[in-house]
Design a protein around this motif. Structure first.
Motif, short mmCIF file in Angstrom:
data_model
loop_
_atom_site.label_atom_id
_atom_site.label_comp_id
_atom_site.label_asym_id
_atom_site.label_seq_id
_atom_site.Cartn_x
_atom_site.Cartn_y
_atom_site.Cartn_z
N GLU A 40 17.24 22.61 86.48
CA GLU A 40 16.70 22.63 87.53
C GLU A 40 16.94 20.91 87.98
OE1 GLU A 40 14.50 24.64 90.87
OE2 GLU A 40 15.26 25.16 89.09
N HIS A 41 16.60 20.78 89.39
CA HIS A 41 16.74 19.68 90.10
C HIS A 41 16.11 19.33 90.99
CE1 HIS A 41 18.41 16.14 92.57
NE2 HIS A 41 19.11 15.72 90.93
N PRO A 42 14.85 18.82 90.69
CA PRO A 42 13.68 18.28 92.14
C PRO A 42 13.93 17.89 93.14
CG PRO A 42 14.37 16.05 90.72
CD PRO A 42 15.17 17.02 89.76
N VAL A 43 15.79 17.99 93.46
CA VAL A 43 15.53 17.88 94.72
C VAL A 43 16.08 18.78 95.27
CG1 VAL A 43 17.25 16.88 96.72
CG2 VAL A 43 15.12 15.80 95.09
N TYR A 44 17.68 19.22 94.48
CA TYR A 44 18.63 20.56 94.72
C TYR A 44 18.25 21.98 94.62
CZ TYR A 44 21.14 16.07 96.01
OH TYR A 44 21.85 15.28 97.18
N GLY A 45 17.47 21.98 93.89
CA GLY A 45 17.07 23.35 93.26
C GLY A 45 17.94 23.91 91.66
N GLU A 46 18.17 24.67 91.57
CA GLU A 46 18.88 25.03 90.50
C GLU A 46 20.41 24.67 90.43
OE1 GLU A 46 20.20 29.27 89.90
OE2 GLU A 46 18.14 29.69 88.34
N LEU B 18 25.56 17.70 82.82
CA LEU B 18 24.64 17.74 84.17
C LEU B 18 23.39 18.13 83.17
CD1 LEU B 18 25.07 19.21 86.84
CD2 LEU B 18 24.11 21.35 85.45
N SER B 19 22.71 17.92 82.07
CA SER B 19 21.74 17.84 81.49
C SER B 19 21.56 16.84 81.26
CB SER B 19 21.74 18.51 79.80
OG SER B 19 22.51 17.79 79.18
N GLN B 20 21.74 15.84 81.50
CA GLN B 20 20.97 14.19 81.62
C GLN B 20 20.74 14.10 82.54
OE1 GLN B 20 25.18 12.34 80.30
NE2 GLN B 20 23.82 11.07 80.06
N LEU B 21 20.78 14.91 84.03
CA LEU B 21 19.64 14.88 84.79
C LEU B 21 18.28 15.39 84.87
CD1 LEU B 21 21.79 16.40 87.56
CD2 LEU B 21 21.09 14.08 87.78
N THR B 22 17.85 16.69 83.82
CA THR B 22 16.36 16.73 83.30
C THR B 22 16.32 16.54 81.42
OG1 THR B 22 18.75 18.77 82.57
CG2 THR B 22 16.84 19.01 84.45
#
Length: 182
Positions: free
Chosen positions: A109-115, A143-147
């Motif tokens: 779940e990205h804060p800008v792009y959503g899922e 990808l999990s490094q974004l969260t």
């Protein structure tokens, strides 16, 4: 391999046939060499085939034409939440595939792009090794490094028991996130 350049619809039909007959993913480079065109032409051809509703996906190992389960028995799916550092990715995926579980994707779940969802498509240790190696060779981030390590996986298996045992072992390894952890 073809000696001449294949054109348009004929090329896409041959690519489609090759993907349908393949027992493993085929890289864009392999398809480009087969058709005697650039990899960019292959990317465009795959997009055109997808637009015609062919279920082709790009994985870290190459292109795959999705097909129904050969036994015509639907696979069970389970969405799980995990959290770990990048160095634990191989352990996580190995635990899953060792239980006969197929890891379809990763979702964050990205804060800008959503899922954001990315295909992983690993079902055995060799595919796990290839996935980890490709990340390393490309100096890519997970990808999990974004969260901060929090992510979801869609798992598939032919029995609930395999999913349950895999999740149990992920929990023992401290990777599975459960509701009581929140």
């Amino acid at each position: 391999m073809n000696s001449g350049k294949l054109l348009g619809e004929e090329r896409r039909n041959l690519l489609l046939d090759k993907l349908l007959k393949a027992s493993k993913p085929i890289t864009g480079g392999e398809l480009a060499a087969f058709a005697n065109v650039s990899r960019q032409v292959i990317v465009q051809d795959i997009s055109l085939l997808k637009a015609k509703n062919h279920p082709i996906i790009a994985t870290s190992q190459g292109y795959v034409y999705l097909e129904k389960n050969k036994q015509d028995q639907p696979l069970l799916e389970r969405l799980i939440a995990c959290k770990h550092s990048p160095s634990d990715t191989k352990e996580e995926l190995t635990i899953l595939v060792d239980h006969g579980v197929f890891v379809k994707d990763v979702i964050v779940e990205h804060p800008v792009y959503g899922e954001l969802t990315a295909s992983i498509r690993v079902g055995n240790r060799i595919e796990v090794e290839e996935f980890i190696k490709k990340i390393s060779l490309n100096k890519a981030s997970y990808l999990s490094q974004l969260t901060e390590g929090l992510h979801l996986h869609t798992l598939q298996a032919d029995s609930i028991d395999k999913l349950d045992r895999a999740c149990h072992d992920l929990d023992k390894a401290g990777i599975l996130v459960k509701e009581e952890d929140n």
